[in-house]
Design a protein around this motif. Structure first.
Motif, PDB file in Angstrom:
ATOM      1  N   SER A 393       0.840  -1.200   0.000  1.00  0.00           N
ATOM      2  CA  SER A 393       0.000   0.000   0.000  1.00  0.00           C
ATOM      3  C   SER A 393       0.871   1.244   0.000  1.00  0.00           C
ATOM      4  O   SER A 393       1.983   1.244   0.532  1.00  0.00           O
ATOM      5  N   ALA A 394       0.350   2.326  -0.599  1.00  0.00           N
ATOM      6  CA  ALA A 394       1.067   3.593  -0.643  1.00  0.00           C
ATOM      7  C   ALA A 394       0.068   4.736  -0.529  1.00  0.00           C
ATOM      8  O   ALA A 394      -1.149   4.532  -0.548  1.00  0.00           O
ATOM      9  N   CYS A 395       0.590   5.955  -0.430  1.00  0.00           N
ATOM     10  CA  CYS A 395      -0.258   7.136  -0.331  1.00  0.00           C
ATOM     11  C   CYS A 395      -1.020   7.353  -1.640  1.00  0.00           C
ATOM     12  O   CYS A 395      -0.671   6.798  -2.671  1.00  0.00           O
ATOM     13  N   VAL A 446       2.685  18.097  -1.114  1.00  0.00           N
ATOM     14  CA  VAL A 446       2.786  16.763  -1.704  1.00  0.00           C
ATOM     15  C   VAL A 446       4.237  16.314  -1.837  1.00  0.00           C
ATOM     16  O   VAL A 446       4.535  15.112  -1.776  1.00  0.00           O
ATOM     17  N   ASN A 447       5.152  17.261  -1.966  1.00  0.00           N
ATOM     18  CA  ASN A 447       6.564  16.892  -2.081  1.00  0.00           C
ATOM     19  C   ASN A 447       7.065  16.237  -0.788  1.00  0.00           C
ATOM     20  O   ASN A 447       7.845  15.279  -0.827  1.00  0.00           O
ATOM     21  N   LEU A 448       6.602  16.739   0.353  1.00  0.00           N
ATOM     22  CA  LEU A 448       6.982  16.141   1.640  1.00  0.00           C
ATOM     23  C   LEU A 448       6.335  14.781   1.814  1.00  0.00           C
ATOM     24  O   LEU A 448       6.935  13.854   2.378  1.00  0.00           O
ATOM     25  N   VAL A 449       5.103  14.651   1.347  1.00  0.00           N
ATOM     26  CA  VAL A 449       4.408  13.360   1.433  1.00  0.00           C
ATOM     27  C   VAL A 449       5.155  12.303   0.614  1.00  0.00           C
ATOM     28  O   VAL A 449       5.387  11.185   1.082  1.00  0.00           O
ATOM     29  N   ILE A 450       5.544  12.661  -0.593  1.00  0.00           N
ATOM     30  CA  ILE A 450       6.246  11.713  -1.458  1.00  0.00           C
ATOM     31  C   ILE A 450       7.602  11.359  -0.863  1.00  0.00           C
ATOM     32  O   ILE A 450       8.033  10.193  -0.895  1.00  0.00           O
ATOM     33  N   ALA A 451       8.306  12.337  -0.322  1.00  0.00           N
ATOM     34  CA  ALA A 451       9.609  12.070   0.283  1.00  0.00           C
ATOM     35  C   ALA A 451       9.477  11.058   1.420  1.00  0.00           C
ATOM     36  O   ALA A 451      10.306  10.146   1.552  1.00  0.00           O
ATOM     37  N   SER A 452       8.418  11.193   2.230  1.00  0.00           N
ATOM     38  CA  SER A 452       8.217  10.255   3.328  1.00  0.00           C
ATOM     39  C   SER A 452       7.821   8.875   2.814  1.00  0.00           C
ATOM     40  O   SER A 452       8.272   7.857   3.336  1.00  0.00           O
ATOM     41  N   ALA A 453       6.958   8.840   1.799  1.00  0.00           N
ATOM     42  CA  ALA A 453       6.549   7.549   1.236  1.00  0.00           C
ATOM     43  C   ALA A 453       7.757   6.790   0.695  1.00  0.00           C
ATOM     44  O   ALA A 453       7.889   5.575   0.890  1.00  0.00           O
ATOM     45  N   ALA A 454       8.652   7.505   0.023  1.00  0.00           N
ATOM     46  CA  ALA A 454       9.844   6.867  -0.525  1.00  0.00           C
ATOM     47  C   ALA A 454      10.787   6.418   0.589  1.00  0.00           C
ATOM     48  O   ALA A 454      11.306   5.292   0.569  1.00  0.00           O
ATOM     49  N   ALA A 455      11.005   7.287   1.588  1.00  0.00           N
ATOM     50  CA  ALA A 455      11.920   6.953   2.675  1.00  0.00           C
ATOM     51  C   ALA A 455      11.402   5.794   3.519  1.00  0.00           C
ATOM     52  O   ALA A 455      12.192   5.012   4.063  1.00  0.00           O
ATOM     53  N   ALA A 456      10.084   5.665   3.613  1.00  0.00           N
ATOM     54  CA  ALA A 456       9.484   4.577   4.401  1.00  0.00           C
ATOM     55  C   ALA A 456       9.431   3.269   3.625  1.00  0.00           C
ATOM     56  O   ALA A 456       9.029   2.243   4.177  1.00  0.00           O
ATOM     57  N   LEU A 458       7.531   2.640   0.861  1.00  0.00           N
ATOM     58  CA  LEU A 458       6.200   2.336   0.349  1.00  0.00           C
ATOM     59  C   LEU A 458       6.179   2.272  -1.182  1.00  0.00           C
ATOM     60  O   LEU A 458       5.431   1.492  -1.763  1.00  0.00           O
ATOM     61  N   ALA A 459       6.969   3.105  -1.833  1.00  0.00           N
ATOM     62  CA  ALA A 459       7.027   3.131  -3.299  1.00  0.00           C
ATOM     63  C   ALA A 459       8.232   3.967  -3.716  1.00  0.00           C
ATOM     64  O   ALA A 459       8.820   4.686  -2.907  1.00  0.00           O
ATOM     65  N   LYS A 460       8.581   3.885  -5.013  1.00  0.00           N
ATOM     66  CA  LYS A 460       9.755   4.577  -5.544  1.00  0.00           C
ATOM     67  C   LYS A 460       9.308   5.672  -6.507  1.00  0.00           C
ATOM     68  O   LYS A 460       8.580   5.402  -7.470  1.00  0.00           O
TER      69      LYS A 460
END
Length: 473
Positions: A393-395, A446-456, A458-460
């Protein structure tokens, strides 16, 4: 949100240990600033999800999470098929709301002289707004065929090509749909709404690829710098909403019969193995198919509108993803393969490379994960990766930072439209008063959201896109 009670797992993953009836931990993905900015209700709601019977592993909140109905939006939870439950609030009212992205043979420069006529053509081709119907009117028998067939029904009616179906979740059609489980009122609400956007945060956006993060993946997805894309964000319209309205009170009324005592009435649910649980899943599958059919028809109208302004343009489907569903999936937990029912509310499925649910031409790449930003800001295309910590799952977006009511008090629609115009973004909307609800400032970065999703993990990130035209509901 008060993060003092959370255990930091990493800079982008936090854990609330089980307490107060929780049967599993609550896990939050996001940087410390994102978590501190989340409403306290996100923690309360996710903790409530973790109390539901049969929950497996954890209840998860994506980096874009904000408060919702029962489940937080951006909430994910999986349940055992025998001991677990299905929650209408865990799916949401806009069943299978999602994003469909089309690639084009155009570059940004090809659009700069035709943005205005193209924006007009798209707004004319795709009706939008509260309760807005379209030119396609279905009788009762045709509604039932659409609810069973989804996007494949639409292709059979001449809306798009069979090749589109391979690039849709469920190959364009979710199994198990039973139109008899859907009320007559719900069916009446969809009679003239297939091929329409609706309202709220739904949109049709023409975008261009502004930044490439992973050239090999971008090339595999058919993406290149400067390329024009189209993204369609909408769902099952009034039918999905009515299904939620029909089943939530039934789940609440029948809860005592099944020994269920949800602490929050918004978490009303039914055992997966009960008659009511199975009936809801059959109705929900109809809602999924309705949304898939709706986006398929809209995509056909978009192709026609583009062709009327730019003859010869090619528009191919990259992918269609849903983010309000409950799906039966196979996952490996603790070294054992298990069948689970995964609720994703405001969260996107993100299968990694090699997953059998992907079409052959995407198997080596992973699933495209389509993440919409707010009106006037960046959106992203990500790719699913191996060892996702939240059951693939991802954002799904930027996530609201303020309520619609507060946004209307904080912004003026006319000012938002003028700001977009100065940046070269052509807006078409039914009512500028509603534009204020969707102002960029009403959403998280959204840039911060994507950065966290990638660091966690969840997705690339694959590419970042920017808007050129936005048609709003």
């Amino acid at each position: 949100m008060d993060i003092s009670r959370l255990v930091r797992i990493s800079d982008h993953q936090w854990r609330l240990p089980p307490r107060d009836g929780m049967r599993a931990p609550a896990v939050f993905f996001g940087s410390e600033p994102l978590l501190r900015a989340m409403e306290e209700d996100v923690a309360r709601q996710l903790s409530g999800v973790a109390t539901l019977p049969g929950i497996v592993s954890a209840a998860w909140a994506m980096p874009d999470a904000h408060s919702g109905y029962g489940f937080p939006i951006g909430g994910v939870a999986a349940f055992d098929p025998v001991e677990g439950v299905v929650s209408a609030g865990g799916v949401g009212f806009d069943i299978a709301c999602g994003v469909r992205t089309l690639t084009t043979s155009l570059d940004r420069e090809d659009l700069l002289t035709v943005q205005a006529p193209l924006a007009d053509a798209l707004a004319l081709a795709v009706p939008s707004g509260v309760g807005q119907g379209g030119p396609l009117r279905l009788d009762q028998a045709e509604i039932d065929r659409m609810l069973r067939g989804g996007a494949s029904w639409a292709v059979g009616r001449g809306f798009g090509a069979p090749g589109d179906l391979a690039r849709c979740e469920e190959h364009g059609r979710m199994d198990g749909a039973a139109p008899g489980a859907v009320s007559a009122e719900a069916k009446a609400r969809i009679r003239d709404q297939i091929g329409t956007l609706g309202s709220g945060n739904h949109y049709l956006e023409v975008q261009w690829v502004a930044e490439v993060f992973d050239p090999p993946l971008a090339d595999g997805f058919g993406l290149r710098p400067g390329q024009v894309l189209i993204s369609i964000h909408c769902g099952s319209r009034g039918l999905g909403h009515q299904i939620g309205q029909d089943f939530l009170p039934r789940m609440l009324a029948e809860a005592p019969r099944h020994g269920l005592t949800p602490g929050d009435p918004e978490l009303a649910c039914a055992p997966l193995c009960s008659d009511l649980g199975r009936e809801y899943l059959a109705a929900m599958a109809c809602g999924v198919n309705c949304a898939l059919a709706n986006r398929q028809v809209i995509a056909h109208m978009v192709r026609q509108a583009f062709g009327s302004v730019l003859p010869g343009v090619r528009l191919n489907l990259l992918y269609d993803v849903c983010h309000n569903t409950c799906r039966r999936e196979e996952h490996v937990l603790d070294g054992r393969r298990r069948t689970l029912y995964v609720h994703r509310k405001g969260a996107t499925r993100a299968f990694g490379p090699g997953h059998p649910g992907l079409p052959p031409d995407l198997t080596a790449l992973g699933q495209p994960v389509l993440v919409g930003g707010s009106m006037g800001t960046s959106s992203y295309i990500l790719a699913g990766i191996d060892e996702n910590p939240a059951l693939d799952s991802a954002c799904h977006g930027a996530g609201r930072a303020m309520s619609r009511t507060r946004a209307k008090k904080s912004f003026r629609g006319r000012d938002v439209a003028e700001s977009l115009r100065r940046r070269g973004i052509f807006l078409r909307a039914k009512d500028l008063r509603d534009v204020a609800e969707e102002a960029p400032g009403a959403y998280k970065d959204v840039n911060l959201v994507i950065a966290s999703a990638a660091a966690a993990g969840l997705a690339k990130p694959v590419v970042r896109v920017e808007p050129l035209i936005c048609v709003k509901g």
